[in-house]
Design a protein around this motif. Structure first.
Motif, short mmCIF file in Angstrom:
data_model
loop_
_atom_site.label_atom_id
_atom_site.label_comp_id
_atom_site.label_asym_id
_atom_site.label_seq_id
_atom_site.Cartn_x
_atom_site.Cartn_y
_atom_site.Cartn_z
N ARG A 1 -53.02 -32.13 108.44
CA ARG A 1 -53.17 -30.86 107.85
C ARG A 1 -54.31 -30.95 107.02
O ARG A 1 -54.96 -32.00 106.96
CB ARG A 1 -51.72 -30.36 106.96
CG ARG A 1 -51.52 -31.32 106.03
CD ARG A 1 -50.61 -30.68 104.99
NE ARG A 1 -50.24 -31.69 104.05
CZ ARG A 1 -49.42 -31.52 102.99
NH1 ARG A 1 -48.83 -30.42 102.80
NH2 ARG A 1 -49.43 -32.44 102.10
N ASN B 1 -53.43 -23.87 100.85
CA ASN B 1 -52.62 -25.18 100.06
C ASN B 1 -53.51 -26.29 99.97
O ASN B 1 -53.99 -26.94 101.08
CB ASN B 1 -51.54 -25.45 100.98
CG ASN B 1 -50.69 -26.65 99.96
OD1 ASN B 1 -50.07 -26.62 98.96
ND2 ASN B 1 -50.51 -27.91 100.90
N GLU B 2 -53.71 -26.72 98.70
CA GLU B 2 -54.82 -27.94 98.44
C GLU B 2 -55.94 -28.09 99.19
O GLU B 2 -56.05 -29.04 99.86
CB GLU B 2 -53.89 -29.00 98.44
CG GLU B 2 -52.74 -29.25 97.13
CD GLU B 2 -52.04 -30.60 96.83
OE1 GLU B 2 -52.14 -31.35 97.95
OE2 GLU B 2 -51.54 -30.59 95.80
N ASN C 1 -53.28 -23.62 94.70
CA ASN C 1 -53.02 -24.93 93.86
C ASN C 1 -53.93 -26.07 93.84
O ASN C 1 -54.45 -26.56 94.83
CB ASN C 1 -51.64 -25.25 94.45
CG ASN C 1 -51.74 -25.61 95.95
OD1 ASN C 1 -52.40 -25.06 96.75
ND2 ASN C 1 -50.72 -26.22 96.51
N ASP D 1 -50.90 -28.76 90.81
CA ASP D 1 -49.78 -29.40 91.32
C ASP D 1 -49.82 -30.85 90.46
O ASP D 1 -50.94 -31.34 90.52
CB ASP D 1 -49.93 -29.93 92.85
CG ASP D 1 -50.00 -28.57 93.44
OD1 ASP D 1 -49.49 -27.64 93.04
OD2 ASP D 1 -50.27 -28.81 94.76
N TYR E 1 -48.04 -34.37 89.79
CA TYR E 1 -47.18 -35.69 90.38
C TYR E 1 -47.60 -36.84 89.60
O TYR E 1 -48.03 -37.88 90.15
CB TYR E 1 -47.31 -35.76 91.77
CG TYR E 1 -46.91 -34.60 92.60
CD1 TYR E 1 -45.44 -34.40 92.87
CD2 TYR E 1 -47.86 -33.81 93.27
CE1 TYR E 1 -45.10 -33.22 93.56
CE2 TYR E 1 -47.34 -32.76 94.14
CZ TYR E 1 -45.81 -32.48 94.23
OH TYR E 1 -45.58 -31.42 94.74
N GLU F 1 -46.52 -27.00 91.56
CA GLU F 1 -45.67 -27.96 91.93
C GLU F 1 -45.41 -29.11 91.11
O GLU F 1 -46.39 -29.47 90.40
CB GLU F 1 -46.37 -28.71 93.21
CG GLU F 1 -46.62 -27.63 94.56
CD GLU F 1 -47.08 -28.24 95.54
OE1 GLU F 1 -47.08 -29.80 95.81
OE2 GLU F 1 -47.74 -27.68 96.49
N ILE G 1 -41.70 -39.12 94.31
CA ILE G 1 -42.38 -38.51 95.31
C ILE G 1 -42.52 -39.44 96.44
O ILE G 1 -41.81 -40.40 96.41
CB ILE G 1 -44.25 -38.30 94.82
CG1 ILE G 1 -44.56 -39.37 94.32
CG2 ILE G 1 -44.29 -37.19 93.91
CD1 ILE G 1 -45.83 -39.83 94.02
N TRP H 1 -45.46 -40.59 98.59
CA TRP H 1 -46.78 -40.90 99.34
C TRP H 1 -47.70 -41.88 98.40
O TRP H 1 -48.72 -42.30 98.75
CB TRP H 1 -47.67 -39.62 99.29
CG TRP H 1 -47.62 -38.60 98.28
CD1 TRP H 1 -46.93 -37.49 98.24
CD2 TRP H 1 -48.36 -38.39 97.08
NE1 TRP H 1 -46.96 -37.12 97.06
CE2 TRP H 1 -47.94 -37.54 96.25
CE3 TRP H 1 -49.41 -39.45 96.62
CZ2 TRP H 1 -48.60 -37.20 94.96
CZ3 TRP H 1 -50.06 -39.02 95.33
CH2 TRP H 1 -49.59 -38.01 94.47
N PHE I 1 -42.23 -28.49 94.45
CA PHE I 1 -42.29 -28.94 95.61
C PHE I 1 -41.03 -29.88 95.66
O PHE I 1 -41.37 -30.97 94.96
CB PHE I 1 -43.51 -29.36 96.09
CG PHE I 1 -43.37 -29.84 97.74
CD1 PHE I 1 -43.61 -28.96 98.56
CD2 PHE I 1 -42.99 -31.16 97.83
CE1 PHE I 1 -43.40 -29.43 99.86
CE2 PHE I 1 -42.85 -31.55 99.25
CZ PHE I 1 -42.94 -30.73 100.16
N GLU J 1 -42.09 -35.68 105.07
CA GLU J 1 -41.90 -35.68 103.44
C GLU J 1 -40.30 -35.43 103.38
O GLU J 1 -39.69 -35.00 102.57
CB GLU J 1 -42.42 -34.39 103.00
CG GLU J 1 -44.00 -34.76 102.60
CD GLU J 1 -44.92 -33.57 102.11
OE1 GLU J 1 -44.28 -32.32 102.16
OE2 GLU J 1 -45.77 -33.82 101.58
N HIS K 1 -39.21 -37.23 100.09
CA HIS K 1 -39.92 -36.70 98.83
C HIS K 1 -38.93 -36.01 98.21
O HIS K 1 -38.03 -35.25 98.54
CB HIS K 1 -40.80 -35.55 99.38
CG HIS K 1 -41.88 -35.11 98.11
ND1 HIS K 1 -41.53 -34.41 97.22
CD2 HIS K 1 -43.23 -35.72 97.93
CE1 HIS K 1 -42.65 -34.26 96.14
NE2 HIS K 1 -43.60 -35.01 96.85
C1 GLA Z 1 -48.94 -31.36 97.86
C2 GLA Z 1 -48.79 -30.40 98.84
C3 GLA Z 1 -47.32 -30.08 99.33
C4 GLA Z 1 -46.63 -31.37 99.30
C5 GLA Z 1 -46.74 -32.26 98.22
C6 GLA Z 1 -46.03 -33.58 98.18
O1 GLA Z 1 -48.81 -31.04 96.37
O2 GLA Z 1 -49.14 -29.10 98.57
O3 GLA Z 1 -47.21 -29.30 100.55
O4 GLA Z 1 -46.94 -32.24 100.30
O5 GLA Z 1 -47.99 -32.55 97.92
O6 GLA Z 1 -46.17 -34.13 96.93
#
Ligand code: GLA
Length: 647
Positions: A65, A103-104, A196, A219, A221, A257, A263, A265, A295, A305, A308
Motif C-alpha cells: 500500500r 492515509n499516510e 494523517n 498518528d 506511536y 491514531e 504496535i 511493526w 487505530f 496487522e 496490532h
Molecule cells: C498507520 C496507518 C494505519 C495502521 C497503523 C499501524 O498509522 O495509518 O493504517 O497501519 O499505522 O500502526
C-alpha cells in the motif's frame, strides 16, 4: 476502494449507508476516509503506470500500500471520480464530520512521468540550465548539464540535486492532496479536510502540506516500555505534539491514531505498562489536541496487522485490561470537555523547525552524523532539536515550534523571549534578516555550529558562518568543525557568565571552534587539542543577545543552561518551583472561562513529589486535595486550574 468500485466505473457507494444511519441515530459523527492509500488490484493491473517505479528502474508489483505514483494522471483522475461520488452521496449527512483524505501518503517514484515532471519543475524554478548548473555547483566532478534530459535524481553526489528532488517529491504529494480535496470541497464546502501526518517523517515537508488542509492531524506511536528512560520518549513525543500544534498555527489539532496497547511493526513491540495509555492521551490533550482516536477499534482476524493493538481484542470482550484503560481514557476526555475551548498559549520560547534544513544537512557529505547503533534519533539535525527541546521540557517551560518559511514568520517570533535555531542549517537571506531584527529588538537567539551554513541550493555561505553577515550580530564565527569518535566525550570548561552553572559537563560527536569577534566565551574544551578555543559564546547586540552553542553538549548541560536562560530572561513559569526529571508540565488557557488548565504527568515508574503554586485548584475531586505538596504516582496525570492572568 474495491468495495466502492468493484469494477472500473461501476460504483457501489451505498454499502456504508446503514452504518452511517446508525451513527446518525445515536448522534455520533464519523470521519470518512477516502481510500487512495491503497489502489485496487484491478486498477493496478489495468493501469500499471499508477504503480511506483523504484530507484533501480523496476516497477513495483500490485501489492502493498502507499505506493501509487504520485504524479500519475490516471490515478489522480480515478481518485477524483471516486471522491466526487463519496461527497455526492454523503453531502449534508448528519453523521459526516470530516474528510480524512488518503492515509499516510508518502513514497518516491522514478517513473518516466515523474522524471519528466521533475525536469519541468526545475525549468520553472531555474529558468535556464546555466542557472541550474550554478545552483547545483555542477562543474565539480564534471557534472555540468548540457541538456535537461541528463538530469537524474539518483545521483547522490550532487547535494543540490538531492535537496531539489526532495522538494519536488513533496510538491507532488501536496498537489496529489489538493487534487483529492478539490471535489470534496466543491460538493461539501462546510466539511473540513485533513490527512494523517506521521510526526517527523523524514521525507515529507508537512509544513507545506498543512497549508492546504483545514486541520492538522497526526498518528502517534511512541514506544513506551517501563524502562527508566521512558520520560525521554515522552519528552520527544511532546516535541512532536508541539510541532503538530505549530503546523495548525496554535489551534487545537487532532490525534488521528494511537494504540492503547502495542504496535506490531517494530522489532520489539512491548505493551505499554498499565496506566501509560491515559498518560499518553492526556499528553496529546495537554499539548493542544482536542480529539484522540485509535487505530484500531477491533483486531483483524488476519492480515498484516492482526497483532496490532486495538480497543477490542479477538475475543470481543469489554472486561479486558485494555478495554478498561480505553474506557478510563474516554471518561477522562469527557471530564476534560470543559477545556475544549482552551488552547496552548503563545509560548515565550520558540524552536525553529524546517525539513529543508534537515534534507540539506543530511545530503551534505562530511557532517558528523550520530551512530545508528546509539539512542534515537539517528540524524544530526533531529539530535540537536531533541536535545534543545528536552532541556526546556525539563525546565517546565512550554515551547512553540515555528517554521521560518511561514509568510508571517517575523510576526510569529516578535515578542518571544527566546528563539532557538540550533539546526537552522539552511539560511535564507530573508530569514537571517528577520532573525537579526528580532535580536536587535531585544530577543535572545540561540544558535549552534550547524546554524546558518548553506543557501537554498545547499551551497556554503561565503564570508563566515553563521552566514549573510550574521556573525556580526553573533560576535563570533564558527571557523572549523571537529569531530569525536563514537565512544568519545570531552569535558567542558565553563567561563564567564556560565561559570555559575552547578554541574560538571561534557560534549560528544561534533563541535565548532569559534573565532570570537566581540562575543564573550562561555565554554571551552577542558581536554583534547583545542582547549584554547571557545565552543560556546554570548554576544549582546542591539537590545538583544546571540548565543552560539557550538557542540553536541550533554543533556545536563542543556538542562542547566535552559534554567539559567529561563531565570536570566524572567520567563513565566507554570510551576514556580523546579519539577523533577520525568514530570511533564503543559498548559492550556481558556480566555472565555478566564481559566488556565495545568496538566502534570509523571512519566516514570516511581512516585514523584511536586510543589504546586498556591493558587492552583484541583480540577476534579480525584486530584490531591488542596495541599501544595503532592506526590504523583507512576504515570499519574493530574489536572489543576488557575485564574488566567492577563498578559
Ligand atoms: C498507520 C496507518 C494505519 C495502521 C497503523 C499501524 O498509522 O495509518 O493504517 O497501519 O499505522 O500502526
Amino acid at each position: 476502494w474495491k468495495l466502492y468500485e468493484p469494477e472500473e466505473a461501476k460504483y457501489e457507494i451505498g454499502w456504508i449507508d446503514s452504518k452511517k444511519e446508525r451513527l446518525a441515530k445515536h448522534r455520533i459523527k464519523a470521519i470518512l476516509a477516502t481510500p487512495s492509500g491503497r489502489k485496487p488490484m484491478w486498477m493496478s493491473e489495468k493501469y500499471p503506470e499508477i504503480r511506483q517505479v523504484e530507484r533501480n528502474g523496476q516497477r513495483q508489483p500490485s501489492g502493498e500500500r502507499h505506493n501509487h505514483c504520485p504524479s500519475s494522471p490516471i490515478y489522480r483522475q480515478k481518485v477524483r471520480e471516486l471522491n466526487t461520488r463519496l461527497a455526492e452521496r454523503y453531502a449534508g449527512h448528519p453523521a459526516l464530520a470530516l474528510w480524512h483524505v488518503g492515509n499516510e501518503l508518502r513514497g518516491e517514484c522514478f517513473c518516466a512521468h515523474c522524471l519528466n515532471e521533475f525536469r519541468t519543475w526545475l525549468q520553472t524554478r531555474y529558468g535556464t540550465l546555466e542557472a541550474l548548473n550554478e545552483a547545483w555547483w555542477s562543474r565539480f566532478w564534471n557534472h555540468t548539464l548540457t541538456d535537461w534530459e541528463q538530469i537524474d535524481p539518483r545521483d547522490g553526489s550532487v547535494d543540490g540535486l538531492q535537496l531539489d528532488w526532495r522538494r519536488f517529491q513533496n510538491h507532488l504529494h501536496v498537489s496529489f492532496l489538493e487534487n483529492e480535496i478539490e471535489p470534496l470541497k466543491k460538493i461539501t464546502p462546510e466539511i473540513p479536510c485533513t490527512t494523517n501526518f506521521m510526526g517527523f517523517f523524514p521525507e515529507l515537508d508537512y509544513w507545506r502540506w498543512s497549508e492546504v488542509l483545514d486541520i492538522v492531524s497526526n498518528d502517534s506511536y511512541p514506544s513506551y516500555d517501563a524502562n527508566d528512560e521512558m520520560w525521554k520518549q515522552a519528552a520527544a513525543t511532546s516535541l512532536t505534539h508541539d510541532l503538530i500544534r505549530g503546523m495548525n498555527r496554535g489551534d487545537a489539532w487532532m490525534q488521528m491514531e494511537c494504540s492503547p496497547s502495542c504496535i506490531n511493526w517494530r522489532r520489539l513491540n512491548p505493551l505499554k505498562p498499565a496506566g501509560v495509555h491515559l498518560a499518553e492521551v492526556a499528553q496529546a490533550v495537554a499539548h493542544g489536541a482536542n480529539t484522540v482516536h485509535y487505530f484500531q477499534f477491533r483486531k483483524g482476524r488476519g492480515g498484516h496487522e492482526k497483532f496490532h493493538g486495538a480497543i477490542v481484542d479477538h475475543d470481543s470482550r469489554d472486561d479486558t485490561r485494555v478495554f478498561q484503560e480505553v474506557a478510563q481514557a474516554g471518561n477522562w476526555l469527557k471530564e476534560m470537555k470543559i477545556a475544549v475551548d482552551s488552547v496552548a498559549p503563545r509560548a515565550e520560547v520558540a524552536l525553529l523547525h524546517d525539513w529543508e534544513s534537515q534534507w540539506a544537512l543530511n545530503a551534505s557529505c562530511g557532517v558528523r552524523q550520530p551512530t545508528a547503533a546509539g539512542p534515537e534519533p539517528h540524524d544530526a539535525y533531529h539530535q540537536l532539536l531533541f536535545q534543545h527541546h528536552r532541556s526546556w521540557w525539563q525546565a517546565g517551560i512550554p515551547v512553540d515550534v515555528l517554521w521560518p518559511e511561514a509568510h508571517d514568520f517575523a510576526a510569529q517570533i516578535r515578542g518571544r523571549k527566546i528563539v532557538l535555531a540550533p539546526g537552522q542549517y539552511l539560511w535564507k537571506e530573508e530569514i537571517a534578516h528577520q532573525l537579526r531584527d528580532y535580536v536587535h529588538a531585544g530577543g535572545c537567539l540561540v544558535l549552534s555550529h550547524l546554524s546558518g551554513v548553506v543557501d537554498a541550493s545547499n551551497r556554503v555561505l561565503l564570508g563566515g558562518l553563521p552566514g549573510h553577515g550574521f556573525h556580526q550580530a553573533a560576535g563570533a564565527k564558527v571557523e572549523e568543525w571537529d569531530m569525536l569518535r563514537d565512544d568519545e566525550q570531552l569535558p567542558l570548561q565553563l567561563e564567564g557568565k556560565l561559570s555559575e552553572l552547578p554541574g560538571q559537563y561534557h560534549f560528544s560527536l561534533a563541535y565548532g571552534l569559534l573565532h570570537l569577534q566581540g562575543a564573550e566565551a562561555l565554554a571551552k574544551p577542558a581536554a583534547g587539542p583545542w582547549t584554547d578555543r571557545a565552543i560556546a559564546s554570548l554576544h549582546a547586540w542591539g537590545e538583544g543577545e546571540v548565543l552560539i552553542l557550538a557542540a553536541n553538549f550533554c543533556d545536563t548541560f542543556y538542562r542547566d543552561l535552559a534554567r539559567w536562560l529561563r531565570d536570566r530572561h524572567s520567563l513565566e513559569r507554570p510551576l514556580e518551583l523546579d519539577v523533577l526529571e520525568g514530570v511533564g508540565v503543559a498548559v492550556r488557557d481558556s480566555v472565555e472561562q478566564a481559566q488556565r488548565f495545568i496538566f502534570l504527568t509523571n512519566y516514570t515508574s516511581s512516585p514523584q513529589p511536586l510543589a504546586l503554586n498556591e493558587d492552583m485548584i484541583p480540577f476534579s475531586s480525584k486530584e490531591h486535595g488542596s495541599s501544595t505538596q503532592i506526590t504523583l504516582q507512576p504515570y499519574e496525570v493530574a489536572v489543576y486550574t488557575q485564574a488566567l492572568k492577563v498578559r
